[in-house]
Design a protein around this motif. Structure first.
Motif, short mmCIF file in Angstrom:
data_model
loop_
_atom_site.label_atom_id
_atom_site.label_comp_id
_atom_site.label_asym_id
_atom_site.label_seq_id
_atom_site.Cartn_x
_atom_site.Cartn_y
_atom_site.Cartn_z
N UNK A 92 -42.78 -58.14 -21.62
CA UNK A 92 -42.30 -57.49 -20.40
C UNK A 92 -43.20 -56.36 -19.88
N UNK A 93 -43.52 -55.36 -20.70
CA UNK A 93 -44.29 -54.24 -20.17
C UNK A 93 -45.72 -54.62 -19.79
N UNK A 98 -49.44 -54.50 -16.64
CA UNK A 98 -50.74 -55.15 -16.67
C UNK A 98 -51.06 -55.84 -15.35
N UNK A 99 -50.04 -56.46 -14.75
CA UNK A 99 -50.27 -57.13 -13.46
C UNK A 99 -50.57 -56.12 -12.36
N UNK A 111 -52.60 -63.52 -14.08
CA UNK A 111 -51.60 -64.48 -14.56
C UNK A 111 -50.68 -63.79 -15.57
N UNK A 112 -49.46 -64.26 -15.63
CA UNK A 112 -48.51 -63.73 -16.61
C UNK A 112 -47.80 -64.87 -17.31
N UNK A 113 -47.40 -64.59 -18.55
CA UNK A 113 -46.64 -65.54 -19.35
C UNK A 113 -45.31 -64.89 -19.72
N UNK A 141 -41.99 -56.63 -8.62
CA UNK A 141 -43.20 -55.93 -8.19
C UNK A 141 -44.42 -56.43 -8.97
N UNK A 142 -44.28 -56.49 -10.29
CA UNK A 142 -45.42 -56.91 -11.11
C UNK A 142 -45.86 -58.34 -10.83
#
Length: 369
Positions: A92-93, A98-99, A111-113, A141-142
């Motif tokens: 999550x954080x 990070x994004x 990219x996010x997982x 937002x992220x």
């Protein structure tokens, strides 16, 4: 290309993302692992894999806005310095901060997982409902900074779209969990003797540990020859379990082992793997048990239901239903031939759907690599 992978717990870069990081290095990419320094041996282990480690002050738990803001600015500074072409974040954080940091640092490919939704999504009303609304907004937002978002099961993807965290037309991919390394987790025959039921989990309520213990205590009274083992660390937080409760389980026939560094020996010594979790991304421990050749009892819940074909490699029960869980576990005591037959089916299913090489290929394709 330069690729930065951001996590919230440094050992997970090895335990959960190691095969992916190795695959990226083998393709000729320059890879950075960014996380808090939770374990002193992580930097060297990553270096041995050809990966550069960078420490970042990300707090895995807690909602201290000043510390989270400091983490965001630290990530921006790190990313501006190393200038990666691509950033991949997970948990999550790192996903949220990070994004945003990658966007602020001018990274083109973000990219996010989504590896699971955790405590914040367990309840949408009352005090926890306030946390849910806050996390929902922060996710929105992220993830708005992302080129595409990866999910470990289709239920989480649909949830994120239906409650407006991501737009319906947002590019998304389902990856079948993180996968499992079938060279590292190898099959072994079910041990002879009385059945051994194993649950590996952090000691949290929403992992279903209480339900496993309650069913185990009941079954131990009826079948003294059966064994029930619980492996995993205490986890501080609002969802944690008390020492007194765990001591009570031990007094009534549940063997609490505590955390172990390598779970393979525990998996080889069990007959049936049990994880009655309330929801998961895709439960890694279940995949490891399947790769060892073990049948599974889990819940008909998000992420968990992806791992079991009912009646083929195990059984699914409703969430928080101790009597149903107890009956499912009892079937293996009364019909011991199910253990080997369903364990073999687990091996077939894991190779078909969850082989880490197949999963990594999906992730890398989603990232345009």
């Amino acid at each position: 290309m330069k690729i930065a992978v951001i996590g919230g717990y440094s050992p997970s870069l090895i335990n959960f993302r190691g095969p992916l990081l190795k695959a990226l290095v083998s393709e000729g990419h320059e890879v950075y692992g960014i996380a808090p320094l939770d374990s002193q041996d992580v930097p060297q282990k990553l270096a041995d894999m050809g990966i550069k480690f960078i420490e970042a002050p990300i707090q895995r738990t807690g909602m201290n806005p000043l510390k989270d803001l400091a983490a965001l600015f630290a990530l921006v500074k790190i990313l501006k310095r190393i200038k990666p072409d691509t950033v991949l974040s997970y948990t999550i954080k790192p996903v949220i901060y990070g994004s945003i940091a990658a966007k602020l640092a001018g990274v083109k490919n973000i990219y996010s997982m989504i590896t699971g939704l955790g405590y914040a999504f367990g309840q949408t009303s009352g005090k926890r409902g306030l946390l849910f609304k806050l996390v929902k907004t922060m996710y929105r937002v992220g993830l708005s900074c992302n080129n595409s978002v990866m999910f470990q099961n289709p239920d989480d993807r649909e949830l994120f779209k239906n409650i407006g965290i991501i737009p319906q037309n947002k590019l998304t991919v389902v990856t079948n969990g993180s996968g499992v390394d079938l060279d590292h987790y190898t099959s072994s025959p079910v041990p002879e003797g009385g059945p051994v039921f194993l649950c590996i989990s952090r000691l949290l309520k929403e992992k279903g540990v209480r339900e496993f213990a309650a069913a185990s205590v009941n079954l131990k009274k009826k079948y003294p020859q059966a064994k029930f083992r619980l492996v995993g660390p205490y986890d501080l937080g609002p969802d944690s379990l008390s020492d007194a409760l765990i001591e009570n389980w031990q007094d009534n026939g549940v063997q609490y082992i505590g955390p172990v560094e390598d779970v393979r020996e525990e998996l080889k010594n069990c007959s049936v793997y049990v994880l009655p979790s309330y929801r998961e991304g895709t439960p890694r421990s279940v995949l490891e048990a399947m790769a060892t050749g073990r049948p599974v009892v889990t819940t008909d819940a998000t992420g968990c239901r992806e791992t079991v074909i009912e009646g083929r490699n195990g059984f699914m029960v409703p969430v928080q239903d101790v009597p149903a869980l107890e009956l499912a576990m009892e079937r293996f005591i009364l019909q011991p031939d199910l253990m080997q037959r369903m364990g073999t089916a687990s091996l077939e299913y894991i190779a078909e759907k969850f082989d880490v090489n197949k999963v990594n290929a999906t992730i890398m394709k989603a990232m345009g690599l």
